[in-house]
Enzyme design. Structure first.
Site, PDB file in Angstrom:
ATOM      1  N   ASP A   8       0.837  -1.189   0.000  1.00  0.00           N
ATOM      2  CA  ASP A   8       0.000   0.000   0.000  1.00  0.00           C
ATOM      3  C   ASP A   8       0.883   1.255   0.000  1.00  0.00           C
ATOM      4  O   ASP A   8       2.038   1.194   0.424  1.00  0.00           O
ATOM      5  CB  ASP A   8      -0.869  -0.063   1.275  1.00  0.00           C
ATOM      6  CG  ASP A   8      -1.702   1.165   1.484  1.00  0.00           C
ATOM      7  OD1 ASP A   8      -2.215   1.722   0.488  1.00  0.00           O
ATOM      8  OD2 ASP A   8      -1.863   1.582   2.655  1.00  0.00           O
ATOM      9  N   ASP A  43      -0.281   4.989   1.002  1.00  0.00           N
ATOM     10  CA  ASP A  43      -0.499   5.934   2.099  1.00  0.00           C
ATOM     11  C   ASP A  43      -0.427   5.246   3.452  1.00  0.00           C
ATOM     12  O   ASP A  43      -1.044   4.209   3.688  1.00  0.00           O
ATOM     13  CB  ASP A  43      -1.872   6.616   1.940  1.00  0.00           C
ATOM     14  CG  ASP A  43      -1.924   7.431   0.663  1.00  0.00           C
ATOM     15  OD1 ASP A  43      -0.874   7.971   0.278  1.00  0.00           O
ATOM     16  OD2 ASP A  43      -2.997   7.504   0.047  1.00  0.00           O
TER      17      ASP A  43
HETATM   18 MG   LIG Z   1      -2.936   3.064   3.471  1.00  0.00          MG
END
Ligand SMILES: [Mg+2]
Length: 229
Positions: A61, A63
């Protein structure tokens, strides 16, 4: 196994020497055979490194895992409203939970501003560890960019700037990450891990403080230890 590679394996263009492809090399260069570090078998299903070891697939991922989006969000909010919310105030909560609903539109506007995703700080050690991971695993970046569709270009520029060794073919903009087919997903959002079919690795973040049921990593040194030691 090495002879299998010589005879039956062909280079996967996207996973070749990434410096060659993205850091000044010619992206149209088709002579990748000398720099490749990922090979596909003839079925196209399985990836192997140079020594013939099968590479498992990791999705990562962006963020709160690679990029400090929360830090920037907090900074903008505190500056705008003269507040002093800290990470400690967010244990077990999203920023949206501690900010009054009449200010949610402003929170949302920060995310949609042109530069937000381009100025995010890089999580410590993530560049070095991802580069190492890439030698031993098939690494894809998987971001739920559909949650903020205006972020596409800024996210792409951020990745190109800070992670030039990750080829565009290994960047996935998605919504629900249950669509991913990988062995592992490193993500701070338990909602994304819940329906993921491989093993979910929870990257520590204030909002997921109380979440149980997943292997948790606190930083990239722990990711390194988990996958490369
Ligand atoms: Mg995230």
């Amino acid at each position: 196994m090495a002879s299998c590679i010589d005879n039956a394996y062909r280079p996967l263009v996207a996973g070749l020497d990434v410096h060659d492809a993205y850091a000044g090399g010619d992206p149209n260069n088709t002579d990748k055979t000398t720099t490749a570090h990922i090979f596909l078998d003839t079925s196209g299903d399985n990836c192997y490194n140079k020594s013939g070891t099968e590479m498992r697939r990791i999705c990562v991922d962006m963020d709160e895992v690679m990029a400090d989006a929360l830090g920037e969000h907090l900074l903008r909010y505190n500056k705008h409203f003269g507040e002093k919310i800290t990470l400690k105030d967010l244990q077990g909560k999203w920023l949206w939970d501690v900010v009054s609903t009449d200010r949610h539109a402003v929170l949302d506007a920060y995310l949609r501003s042109e530069d937000f995703f381009e100025v995010l700080a890089v999580m410590p050690e993530s560049q070095r560890v991802l580069h190492r991971l890439q030698m031993n695993y098939e690494v894809f970046i998987a971001t739920a960019a559909m949650e903020v569709p205006t972020s596409f270009q800024a996210k792409y520029r951020w990745l190109a700037k800070h992670f030039p060794f990750i080829p565009a073919s290994h960047i996935v903009y998605c919504g629900d990450k249950s669509i991913l087919r990988a062995d592992y997903l490193i993500d701070d959002n338990p909602r994304q891990l819940r329906r993921f079919k491989g093993e979910g690795i929870l990257y520590n973040a204030p909002h997921n403080a109380g979440v149980k049921g997943y292997k948790r990593v606190n930083d990239w040194l722990e990711v390194e230890q988990l996958f490369l030691s």
